[in-house]
Design a protein around this motif. Structure first.
Motif, PDB file in Angstrom:
ATOM      1  N   ARG A   1     -67.723  24.064 -73.855  1.00  0.00           N
ATOM      2  CA  ARG A   1     -68.263  24.172 -71.875  1.00  0.00           C
ATOM      3  C   ARG A   1     -68.524  25.278 -71.400  1.00  0.00           C
ATOM      4  NH1 ARG A   1     -66.024  19.682 -70.474  1.00  0.00           N
ATOM      5  NH2 ARG A   1     -67.992  18.165 -70.667  1.00  0.00           N
ATOM      6  N   MET A   2     -69.576  25.751 -70.945  1.00  0.00           N
ATOM      7  CA  MET A   2     -69.980  27.152 -69.993  1.00  0.00           C
ATOM      8  C   MET A   2     -70.698  26.390 -68.565  1.00  0.00           C
ATOM      9  SD  MET A   2     -70.307  30.292 -72.392  1.00  0.00           S
ATOM     10  CE  MET A   2     -70.192  31.618 -70.604  1.00  0.00           C
ATOM     11  N   GLY A   3     -69.447  26.845 -67.454  1.00  0.00           N
ATOM     12  CA  GLY A   3     -70.692  26.917 -66.205  1.00  0.00           C
ATOM     13  C   GLY A   3     -70.338  27.250 -65.226  1.00  0.00           C
ATOM     14  N   TRP A   4     -71.219  27.173 -63.827  1.00  0.00           N
ATOM     15  CA  TRP A   4     -71.203  28.092 -62.876  1.00  0.00           C
ATOM     16  C   TRP A   4     -71.027  27.278 -61.806  1.00  0.00           C
ATOM     17  CZ3 TRP A   4     -72.382  32.963 -62.396  1.00  0.00           C
ATOM     18  CH2 TRP A   4     -73.420  33.682 -63.975  1.00  0.00           C
ATOM     19  N   PHE A   5     -69.583  27.628 -61.021  1.00  0.00           N
ATOM     20  CA  PHE A   5     -70.084  27.408 -59.745  1.00  0.00           C
ATOM     21  C   PHE A   5     -69.565  28.337 -58.906  1.00  0.00           C
ATOM     22  CE2 PHE A   5     -66.839  24.732 -62.257  1.00  0.00           C
ATOM     23  CZ  PHE A   5     -66.644  23.809 -62.681  1.00  0.00           C
ATOM     24  N   ARG A   6     -69.518  27.345 -57.044  1.00  0.00           N
ATOM     25  CA  ARG A   6     -70.172  28.106 -56.232  1.00  0.00           C
ATOM     26  C   ARG A   6     -68.941  27.937 -55.161  1.00  0.00           C
ATOM     27  NH1 ARG A   6     -75.722  25.995 -54.451  1.00  0.00           N
ATOM     28  NH2 ARG A   6     -75.364  24.842 -53.524  1.00  0.00           N
ATOM     29  N   GLN A   7     -68.457  29.132 -54.431  1.00  0.00           N
ATOM     30  CA  GLN A   7     -68.136  28.368 -52.893  1.00  0.00           C
ATOM     31  C   GLN A   7     -68.499  29.103 -51.865  1.00  0.00           C
ATOM     32  OE1 GLN A   7     -63.245  29.755 -54.029  1.00  0.00           O
ATOM     33  NE2 GLN A   7     -63.354  27.918 -52.199  1.00  0.00           N
ATOM     34  N   ALA A   8     -68.796  28.839 -50.614  1.00  0.00           N
ATOM     35  CA  ALA A   8     -68.844  29.821 -49.564  1.00  0.00           C
ATOM     36  C   ALA A   8     -67.744  29.615 -48.801  1.00  0.00           C
ATOM     37  CB  ALA A   8     -69.847  28.822 -48.711  1.00  0.00           C
ATOM     38  N   PRO A   9     -68.139  30.005 -47.661  1.00  0.00           N
ATOM     39  CA  PRO A   9     -66.836  30.289 -46.769  1.00  0.00           C
ATOM     40  C   PRO A   9     -66.444  29.754 -46.003  1.00  0.00           C
ATOM     41  CG  PRO A   9     -68.155  32.899 -46.753  1.00  0.00           C
ATOM     42  CD  PRO A   9     -68.546  31.600 -47.560  1.00  0.00           C
ATOM     43  N   GLY A  10     -64.628  28.951 -46.208  1.00  0.00           N
ATOM     44  CA  GLY A  10     -64.819  27.975 -45.866  1.00  0.00           C
ATOM     45  C   GLY A  10     -64.470  26.855 -46.229  1.00  0.00           C
ATOM     46  N   LYS A  11     -65.251  26.571 -47.396  1.00  0.00           N
ATOM     47  CA  LYS A  11     -65.601  25.600 -48.511  1.00  0.00           C
ATOM     48  C   LYS A  11     -64.393  25.264 -49.411  1.00  0.00           C
ATOM     49  CE  LYS A  11     -69.389  23.985 -48.335  1.00  0.00           C
ATOM     50  NZ  LYS A  11     -71.092  23.589 -48.543  1.00  0.00           N
ATOM     51  N   GLU A  12     -64.725  24.283 -49.845  1.00  0.00           N
ATOM     52  CA  GLU A  12     -64.398  24.406 -51.949  1.00  0.00           C
ATOM     53  C   GLU A  12     -64.860  24.711 -52.691  1.00  0.00           C
ATOM     54  OE1 GLU A  12     -60.808  20.499 -50.568  1.00  0.00           O
ATOM     55  OE2 GLU A  12     -62.740  20.177 -51.634  1.00  0.00           O
ATOM     56  N   ARG A  13     -64.423  25.283 -54.077  1.00  0.00           N
ATOM     57  CA  ARG A  13     -65.644  25.343 -54.818  1.00  0.00           C
ATOM     58  C   ARG A  13     -66.481  24.067 -55.266  1.00  0.00           C
ATOM     59  NH1 ARG A  13     -63.220  29.514 -58.834  1.00  0.00           N
ATOM     60  NH2 ARG A  13     -62.906  31.022 -57.110  1.00  0.00           N
ATOM     61  N   GLU A  14     -67.415  24.459 -55.490  1.00  0.00           N
ATOM     62  CA  GLU A  14     -68.025  23.165 -55.639  1.00  0.00           C
ATOM     63  C   GLU A  14     -68.987  23.250 -57.520  1.00  0.00           C
ATOM     64  OE1 GLU A  14     -71.157  21.864 -53.325  1.00  0.00           O
ATOM     65  OE2 GLU A  14     -71.968  23.819 -53.110  1.00  0.00           O
TER      66      GLU A  14
END
Length: 130
Positions: free
Chosen positions: A33-46
């Motif tokens: 499996r390969m994927g993408w996550f993102r994390q904005a300042p002050g937020k959890e990685r989603e």
């Protein structure tokens, strides 16, 4: 055992597009499996999007509700590279985007989360201005 390098981030206006790339090296033949996550300042990685091997050269895609219809995950097997095409970008898409890979066979009945991946890239910044 898998090394990942993201690229393609940058600054775009709302409504614009970017394509992120994630080049894999190492035991690429073992990636399930390969994927993408993102994390904005002050937020959890989603979770953003992922592809899981479903036999042969076929990969099945999953998307977070927030990006479904706007983002597309794809791959180039010859280059061991996965892409995230991001269209109709919104300011809320602003985040550091991380590529991830898993060598573990683990079919899921839920959306993937970070625990489903063992290898991570360094991240690439995506900023969407209004």
């Amino acid at each position: 055992q898998v090394q990942l390098v993201e690229s393609g981030g940058g600054l775009v206006q709302a409504g614009g597009s970017l394509r992120l790339s994630c080049a894999a090296s190492g035991r690429t033949f073992s990636i399930y499996r390969m994927g993408w996550f993102r994390q904005a300042p002050g937020k959890e990685r989603e979770f953003v999007a992922a592809q899981a091997w479903s036999g042969g050269t076929t990969w099945s895609a999953d998307y977070a509700d927030s990006v479904r219809g706007r983002f597309t995950i794809s791959r180039d097997n010859a280059k061991n590279t996965v892409y995230l095409q991001m269209n109709s970008l919104k300011p809320e898409d602003t985040a550091v985007y991380y590529c991830a890979a898993s060598l573990k066979f683990s079919p899921l009945t839920r959306a993937p989360d970070s625990r489903d991946f063992g290898s991570w890239g360094q991240g690439t910044q995506v900023t969407v201005s209004s």
